[in-house]
Motif scaffolding. Structure first.
Motif, mmCIF file in Angstrom:
data_model
loop_
_atom_site.group_PDB
_atom_site.id
_atom_site.type_symbol
_atom_site.label_atom_id
_atom_site.label_comp_id
_atom_site.label_asym_id
_atom_site.label_seq_id
_atom_site.Cartn_x
_atom_site.Cartn_y
_atom_site.Cartn_z
ATOM 1 N N ALA A 47 0.835 -1.205 0.000
ATOM 2 C CA ALA A 47 0.000 0.000 0.000
ATOM 3 C C ALA A 47 0.869 1.254 0.000
ATOM 4 N N PRO A 48 1.751 1.394 -0.987
ATOM 5 C CA PRO A 48 2.638 2.560 -1.001
ATOM 6 C C PRO A 48 1.882 3.883 -1.115
ATOM 7 N N ASP A 49 0.736 3.847 -1.782
ATOM 8 C CA ASP A 49 -0.052 5.085 -1.900
ATOM 9 C C ASP A 49 -0.605 5.514 -0.545
ATOM 10 N N LEU A 50 -0.947 4.555 0.280
ATOM 11 C CA LEU A 50 -1.486 4.858 1.607
ATOM 12 C C LEU A 50 -0.416 5.483 2.508
ATOM 13 N N ILE A 51 0.761 4.902 2.515
ATOM 14 C CA ILE A 51 1.794 5.453 3.398
ATOM 15 C C ILE A 51 2.379 6.756 2.855
ATOM 16 N N ALA A 52 2.125 7.055 1.584
ATOM 17 C CA ALA A 52 2.603 8.309 0.994
ATOM 18 C C ALA A 52 1.679 9.490 1.283
ATOM 19 N N LEU A 53 0.535 9.206 1.896
ATOM 20 C CA LEU A 53 -0.407 10.294 2.203
ATOM 21 C C LEU A 53 0.219 11.294 3.173
ATOM 22 N N ARG A 54 0.037 12.558 2.866
ATOM 23 C CA ARG A 54 0.524 13.614 3.760
ATOM 24 C C ARG A 54 -0.461 13.754 4.913
ATOM 25 N N LEU A 55 0.084 13.984 6.099
ATOM 26 C CA LEU A 55 -0.773 14.053 7.282
ATOM 27 C C LEU A 55 -1.691 15.268 7.262
#
Length: 106
Positions: A47-55
């Motif tokens: 899930a690289p897109d999920l962990i790339a989300l900015r807080l």
């Protein structure tokens, strides 16, 4: 300590209790560490897109960085929990077992 003292310790039912409690506790903590660590690795892999989300908008801090930092904190807390229990409950039980063995030896 003599080998007969070790034999007294091993025959003490409290020793078996200590070993079982300590082993169970260490296994639970180990399972937590493995789930947290490999859960993070699986997120990175699948899930690289999920962990790339900015807080938050405009931030350089991503969910992946926050979760990585959370791991350090979680592992420190788990270490603290183990050390406190080992220095308290497990050491008391250990001292009781050794005192009982000394009484039998003398």
């Amino acid at each position: 300590m003599s080998s007969s003292m070790y034999a007294h310790i091993r025959r003490n039912p409290r020793f078996a209790e200590l070993v079982a409690r300590r082993t169970r506790f260490a296994a639970i903590l180990s399972a937590i560490v493995l789930v947290v660590f490999y859960g993070f690795v699986m997120l990175v892999a699948f899930a690289p897109d999920l962990i790339a989300l900015r807080l938050f908008e405009g931030s350089n801090l991503t969910l992946g960085i926050a979760l990585g930092l959370f791991q350090f904190i979680a592992f420190w807390v788990l270490t603290l929990v183990y050390v406190r229990r080992a220095n308290g409950e497990f050491d008391e039980l250990n001292n009781e077992i050794v005192r009982a063995a000394w009484k039998v030896e003398q």
